[in-house]
Design a protein around this motif. Structure first.
Motif, PDB file in Angstrom:
ATOM      1  N   SER A 122      27.971  11.966  53.610  1.00  0.00           N
ATOM      2  CA  SER A 122      27.177  11.105  52.724  1.00  0.00           C
ATOM      3  C   SER A 122      27.378   9.643  53.120  1.00  0.00           C
ATOM      4  CB  SER A 122      27.604  11.312  51.273  1.00  0.00           C
ATOM      5  OG  SER A 122      28.812  10.615  51.043  1.00  0.00           O
ATOM      6  N   LYS A 123      26.566   8.748  52.560  1.00  0.00           N
ATOM      7  CA  LYS A 123      26.699   7.304  52.808  1.00  0.00           C
ATOM      8  C   LYS A 123      28.088   6.795  52.446  1.00  0.00           C
ATOM      9  CE  LYS A 123      22.978   5.892  54.623  1.00  0.00           C
ATOM     10  NZ  LYS A 123      21.734   6.476  54.107  1.00  0.00           N
ATOM     11  N   MET A 165      21.468  19.191  53.520  1.00  0.00           N
ATOM     12  CA  MET A 165      22.861  19.665  53.461  1.00  0.00           C
ATOM     13  C   MET A 165      22.920  21.191  53.497  1.00  0.00           C
ATOM     14  SD  MET A 165      25.479  19.261  50.261  1.00  0.00           S
ATOM     15  CE  MET A 165      27.110  19.996  50.302  1.00  0.00           C
ATOM     16  N   GLY A 178      21.064  20.419  49.502  1.00  0.00           N
ATOM     17  CA  GLY A 178      22.034  20.377  48.406  1.00  0.00           C
ATOM     18  C   GLY A 178      21.531  19.516  47.257  1.00  0.00           C
ATOM     19  N   SER A 179      22.033  19.803  46.058  1.00  0.00           N
ATOM     20  CA  SER A 179      21.674  19.017  44.878  1.00  0.00           C
ATOM     21  C   SER A 179      22.589  17.800  44.774  1.00  0.00           C
ATOM     22  CB  SER A 179      21.832  19.890  43.630  1.00  0.00           C
ATOM     23  OG  SER A 179      21.842  19.078  42.478  1.00  0.00           O
ATOM     24  N   ASP A 180      22.014  16.638  44.524  1.00  0.00           N
ATOM     25  CA  ASP A 180      22.766  15.401  44.269  1.00  0.00           C
ATOM     26  C   ASP A 180      22.608  15.069  42.796  1.00  0.00           C
ATOM     27  OD1 ASP A 180      23.662  12.826  43.880  1.00  0.00           O
ATOM     28  OD2 ASP A 180      22.255  11.883  45.281  1.00  0.00           O
ATOM     29  N   ALA A 216      19.807  11.320  46.508  1.00  0.00           N
ATOM     30  CA  ALA A 216      19.692  11.979  47.815  1.00  0.00           C
ATOM     31  C   ALA A 216      19.407  13.464  47.588  1.00  0.00           C
ATOM     32  CB  ALA A 216      20.985  11.778  48.615  1.00  0.00           C
ATOM     33  N   VAL A 235      22.421  16.927  58.257  1.00  0.00           N
ATOM     34  CA  VAL A 235      23.300  16.137  57.385  1.00  0.00           C
ATOM     35  C   VAL A 235      24.779  16.465  57.619  1.00  0.00           C
ATOM     36  CG1 VAL A 235      23.951  15.799  54.967  1.00  0.00           C
ATOM     37  CG2 VAL A 235      21.538  15.941  55.592  1.00  0.00           C
TER      38      VAL A 235
HETATM   39  C1  LIG Z   1      23.298  16.660  48.489  1.00  0.00           C
HETATM   40  C2  LIG Z   1      23.211  15.563  49.488  1.00  0.00           C
HETATM   41  N1  LIG Z   1      22.452  15.723  50.585  1.00  0.00           N
HETATM   42  C3  LIG Z   1      22.354  14.732  51.502  1.00  0.00           C
HETATM   43  C4  LIG Z   1      23.021  13.544  51.336  1.00  0.00           C
HETATM   44  C5  LIG Z   1      22.943  12.475  52.389  1.00  0.00           C
HETATM   45  O1  LIG Z   1      22.301  11.309  51.944  1.00  0.00           O
HETATM   46  P1  LIG Z   1      22.913   9.872  52.304  1.00  0.00           P
HETATM   47  O2  LIG Z   1      23.260   9.912  53.783  1.00  0.00           O
HETATM   48  O3  LIG Z   1      21.855   8.882  52.038  1.00  0.00           O
HETATM   49  O4  LIG Z   1      24.137   9.743  51.405  1.00  0.00           O
HETATM   50  C6  LIG Z   1      23.812  13.390  50.172  1.00  0.00           C
HETATM   51  N2  LIG Z   1      24.506  12.253  49.933  1.00  0.00           N
HETATM   52  N3  LIG Z   1      23.886  14.418  49.276  1.00  0.00           N
END
Ligand SMILES: Cc1ncc(COP(=O)(O)O)c(N)n1
Ligand SMILES: Nc1ncnc2c1ncn2[C@@H]1O[C@H](COP(=O)(O)OP(=O)(O)O)[C@@H](O)[C@H]1O
Length: 260
Positions: free
Chosen positions: A108-109, A79, A10-12, A17, A105
């Protein structure tokens, strides 16, 4: 030749992330990063404000475009959002002659869901069986297997429970335990304990994505799984040590820390 590595994730929008972390990691480790976007998130240091899945045909088409022409030396997944996407990606990976690193996944954190609860069964029965290396964190281990890890002593039991679903190797990430940041890599016969000092740093957004992409990058360069995971652990530890504040919440790791 620079090896090609594909992330399916997925795109963040915040860049810490997901796809963005994966491509930065790949650049820092000297491979050519490519992407199949499964979902778009509106996300920042505070949380995930929205998420939109892409249609299955869009995911399939991106994957075919990359694999059929350019070719890949390793694939990493992050994701996947829904049961339908998990099953589609599992089928695509099964038909690709390259090692796969599956980061299952879940949230998220910040605690925001990135996978529908109804997709857990597809992760167990379709995705984990086609993984060369699976990299669950402790929450994901609990959701997938029911094993609750409270100390390092529980990591072996967690690894056995994940291996029962069929990945060739598993890395149980002990990042959420207290004390040293200890992960266990095993294929059920060999065991490698990866221990790094815990950096007292709240800027850990993207650590899991970064570790999995680093493993895929090192595999693409021809390393064995234990070599790749050890190098990836070193890279993510350095990136966490150099993590920095951005926004009001959890900042990102520094993907370029090793570039000077
Ligand atoms: C699109 C996307 N993919 C994966 C994570 C997990 O990363 P994290 O566990 O560090 O928040 C995230 N926050 N967003
Ligand atoms: N504060 C920290 N200091 C050093 N290493 C850490 C820290 N937090 C996590 N790690 C390491 O980062 C990697 C990703 O783990 P983790 O944060 O548990 O993944 P996820 O992002 O999937 O929750 C693991 O190798 C873990 O041991």
């Amino acid at each position: 030749m620079i090896p090609g590595v594909l992330t399916v994730a997925g795109s963040d929008s915040g860049g810490g992330a997901g796809i963005q972390a994966d491509l930065k990691t790949m650049l820092a480790l000297g491979v050519h990063g490519m992407s199949v976007i499964t979902a778009v998130t509106a996300q920042n240091s505070i949380g995930v404000q929205g998420a939109w899945e892409l249609p299955v045909e869009a995911v399939r088409a991106q994957y075919r475009s990359v694999v059929d022409d350019i070719g890949v030396r390793a694939v990493k997944t992050g994701m996947l959002s829904s049961a339908e996407l998990v099953e589609t990606v599992a089928e695509l990976i099964a038909g690709t002659d390259a090692p796969s690193v599956v980061d299952p996944v879940g949230v998220s954190k910040h605690g925001d869901a990135l996978l529908a609860p109804s997709a857990l069964d597809s992760v167990r029965t379709a995705l984990l069986p086609v993984a060369t290396v699976a990299t669950p964190n402790l929450d994901e281990v609990a959701h997938l297997t029911g094993v609750r890890v409270e100390s390092e002593d529980d990591l072996r039991r967690a690894a056995e429970a994940v291996l029962a679903y069929g990945p060739r190797w598993v890395v149980i990430k002990g990042g959420h335990l207290a004390g040293d940041a200890v992960d266990l890599l095993t294929d059920g016969s060999q065991e490698h304990w990866l221990r790094a000092p815990r950096h007292d740093n709240r800027h850990t957004h993207g650590t899991g994505c970064t570790l999995a992409s680093a493993i895929a990058s090192q595999l693409a360069k021809g390393q064995t799984v234990p070599e790749a995971v050890m190098a990836a652990k070193e890279y993510v530890t350095g990136a966490i040590a150099a993590g920095f504040a951005l926004g009001a919440g959890i900042g990102p790791v520094h993907h370029g820390w090793n570039l000077g």
